[in-house]
Design a protein around this motif. Structure first.
Motif, short mmCIF file in Angstrom:
data_model
loop_
_atom_site.label_atom_id
_atom_site.label_comp_id
_atom_site.label_asym_id
_atom_site.label_seq_id
_atom_site.Cartn_x
_atom_site.Cartn_y
_atom_site.Cartn_z
N PHE A 41 -3.76 -23.36 56.27
CA PHE A 41 -4.59 -24.34 56.97
C PHE A 41 -6.08 -24.09 56.70
CE2 PHE A 41 -6.99 -25.60 60.80
CZ PHE A 41 -6.69 -26.96 60.85
N THR A 42 -6.48 -22.83 56.74
CA THR A 42 -7.87 -22.48 56.48
C THR A 42 -8.25 -22.76 55.04
OG1 THR A 42 -7.74 -20.70 58.14
CG2 THR A 42 -9.57 -20.62 56.58
N ALA A 43 -7.41 -22.36 54.11
CA ALA A 43 -7.73 -22.49 52.69
C ALA A 43 -7.89 -23.95 52.27
CB ALA A 43 -6.66 -21.81 51.84
N ILE A 44 -6.96 -24.81 52.70
CA ILE A 44 -7.04 -26.20 52.26
C ILE A 44 -8.22 -26.93 52.90
CG2 ILE A 44 -4.60 -26.42 51.68
CD1 ILE A 44 -4.06 -27.74 54.29
N ASN A 45 -8.59 -26.52 54.10
CA ASN A 45 -9.77 -27.14 54.72
C ASN A 45 -11.07 -26.61 54.12
OD1 ASN A 45 -8.92 -29.09 56.83
ND2 ASN A 45 -7.77 -27.33 57.60
N ALA A 46 -11.10 -25.34 53.75
CA ALA A 46 -12.28 -24.80 53.07
C ALA A 46 -12.43 -25.44 51.70
CB ALA A 46 -12.17 -23.28 52.95
N LEU A 47 -11.30 -25.73 51.07
CA LEU A 47 -11.34 -26.38 49.74
C LEU A 47 -11.95 -27.77 49.84
CD1 LEU A 47 -10.34 -25.78 46.83
CD2 LEU A 47 -8.21 -26.93 47.45
N GLN A 75 -3.13 -33.14 53.59
CA GLN A 75 -2.46 -31.85 53.71
C GLN A 75 -2.91 -31.11 54.95
OE1 GLN A 75 -3.89 -33.00 50.92
NE2 GLN A 75 -2.15 -33.24 49.53
N ALA A 76 -4.18 -31.30 55.33
CA ALA A 76 -4.70 -30.65 56.53
C ALA A 76 -3.92 -31.10 57.77
CB ALA A 76 -6.18 -30.95 56.70
N LYS A 77 -3.64 -32.40 57.84
CA LYS A 77 -2.87 -32.93 58.97
C LYS A 77 -1.45 -32.36 58.95
CE LYS A 77 -5.41 -37.29 58.73
NZ LYS A 77 -5.30 -38.73 58.36
N PHE A 104 -20.65 -27.45 57.48
CA PHE A 104 -20.26 -28.44 58.49
C PHE A 104 -19.43 -29.62 57.96
CE2 PHE A 104 -23.27 -26.65 61.61
CZ PHE A 104 -22.46 -26.72 62.73
N PRO A 105 -19.76 -30.22 56.81
CA PRO A 105 -18.97 -31.39 56.39
C PRO A 105 -17.48 -31.11 56.32
CG PRO A 105 -20.99 -31.28 55.11
CD PRO A 105 -20.92 -30.01 55.90
N ARG A 106 -17.10 -30.02 55.66
CA ARG A 106 -15.68 -29.69 55.55
C ARG A 106 -15.09 -29.29 56.91
NH1 ARG A 106 -15.68 -26.37 49.74
NH2 ARG A 106 -16.51 -28.12 48.55
N THR A 107 -15.88 -28.61 57.73
CA THR A 107 -15.39 -28.19 59.04
C THR A 107 -15.17 -29.39 59.95
OG1 THR A 107 -16.57 -26.08 58.80
CG2 THR A 107 -15.83 -26.69 61.02
N LEU A 108 -16.11 -30.32 59.97
CA LEU A 108 -15.97 -31.50 60.82
C LEU A 108 -14.84 -32.40 60.33
CD1 LEU A 108 -19.71 -32.38 61.54
CD2 LEU A 108 -18.09 -31.19 63.03
N ASN A 109 -14.68 -32.53 59.02
CA ASN A 109 -13.55 -33.29 58.48
C ASN A 109 -12.23 -32.65 58.90
OD1 ASN A 109 -15.21 -35.11 57.21
ND2 ASN A 109 -15.03 -34.21 55.18
N ALA A 110 -12.21 -31.32 58.88
CA ALA A 110 -11.00 -30.60 59.28
C ALA A 110 -10.70 -30.80 60.76
CB ALA A 110 -11.17 -29.11 58.98
N ALA A 135 -11.51 -33.40 62.55
CA ALA A 135 -11.03 -34.78 62.70
C ALA A 135 -9.55 -34.88 62.31
CB ALA A 135 -11.87 -35.73 61.85
N ALA A 136 -9.19 -34.22 61.21
CA ALA A 136 -7.79 -34.23 60.77
C ALA A 136 -6.90 -33.54 61.80
CB ALA A 136 -7.67 -33.54 59.42
#
Length: 307
Positions: A229-235, A241-243, A272-278, A280-281
């Protein structure tokens, strides 16, 4: 009748008490704020020593402001403030760093992971687990840094093997693990896979991703899913896939707050962009665990009283 002088005295006294009480409250607030600020500073210093020893941030000599901002966020506000223990925190950090290819930071945080007592096998397994999601080149680069740190700490290699499958069982055991996490939709996905694409959707995903990695010892399923979960959201760019893996984490026993805390740990490294997208997912995938606030909370409480 109260004399005018007495009225003025009463008004004056009341005004004095109002000003005094306001000043006192303001002073108390300032003291609390100062204690909070100093607490973050002191905690950052103490926590950084626990994780990294007394070595200075390499930026301290050239960019002390940036070094302080980073250290006080990571070690003064984030690490140690969530639901994950230090070993889990260290593996989440390494998963995020592997995904973004931050090799210098991987060296630093591998040393930190060892300092807080994370098992060397768990460190390697967490990074191995990233391979199907971020690719071999990033994982190999991360492992090269980990190996250097292990050698410096006299950790013998290779470490004991953790594989549990062979060529005859990797698909079967991978499928069992995959179905155990994701349920009947795996069979539907296999049945609906287009001709010419089945090797990717069926063979590679089931045998390679789940058979070769998820079945390994050294990390339990909960930690493997948290790493993924961490890796795909950091990517980044992996919201679908995050959901899916947010729901998978809940299925294997992690809580939504565990996932939120993993994203908080990821934030200083991935942004922040990737973290906030994560986030939301995650909220879309697991809305049932979002506690109501404001009017919704009041309505929920009212509903409970009626029952």
């Amino acid at each position: 009748m109260i004399k005018k002088q007495n009225i003025f005295k009463i008004i004056g006294f009341a005004f004095f008490m109002l000003v005094f009480s306001g000043s006192f409250a303001c002073a108390a607030t300032l003291v609390q704020d100062e204690d909070k600020i100093m607490g973050r500073v002191a905690e950052a210093e103490s926590n950084r020593i626990k994780w990294l020893g007394k070595t200075n941030n390499t930026l301290t000599l050239t960019d002390p402001d940036l070094a302080l901002i980073k250290d006080r966020l990571v070690y003064g506000q984030i690490l140690g403030h969530g639901t994950l223990d230090e070993n889990q925190e260290s593996l989440v950090i390494l998963a995020a760093l592997t995904a973004i290819g931050a090799e210098d930071e991987i060296t630093l945080q591998t040393e930190g992971a060892l300092r807080v007592g994370t098992d060397p096998v768990a460190i390697k397994e967490a990074i191995y687990q990233c391979a199907p999601y971020v690719g071999f080149p990033k994982v190999e680069a991360a492992i090269a840094r980990v190996n250097k740190v292990f050698k410096q700490n006299d950790i013998g290699m290779p470490l004991p093997g953790q594989g549990t499958v062979d060529e005859n069982s990797r698909f079967e055991k991978g499928l069992a693990t995959q179905k155990g996490i994701f349920g009947d939709r795996i069979q539907k996905m296999h049945d609906n896979a287009l001709e010419g694409q089945k090797k990717i959707v069926v063979d590679y995903l089931t045998a390679y991703c789940f058979g070769d990695f998820y079945t390994r010892n050294g990390l339990d399923l909960k930690m493997r899913e948290l790493v993924v979960f961490t890796a795909i959201n950091a990517l980044g760019g992996c919201e679908s896939q995050a959901k899916s893996h947010a729901r998978a984490n809940i299925k294997v026993g992690n809580t939504k707050q565990n996932l939120v805390d993993a994203l908080a740990i990821m934030l200083p490294f991935a942004g922040f962009p990737r973290t906030l997208n994560a986030l939301a997912a995650l909220n879309e995938a697991c809305p049932e665990e979002i506690k109501a606030t404001g009017k919704d909370a009041a309505a929920e409480d009212q509903g409970k009283k009626k029952k």
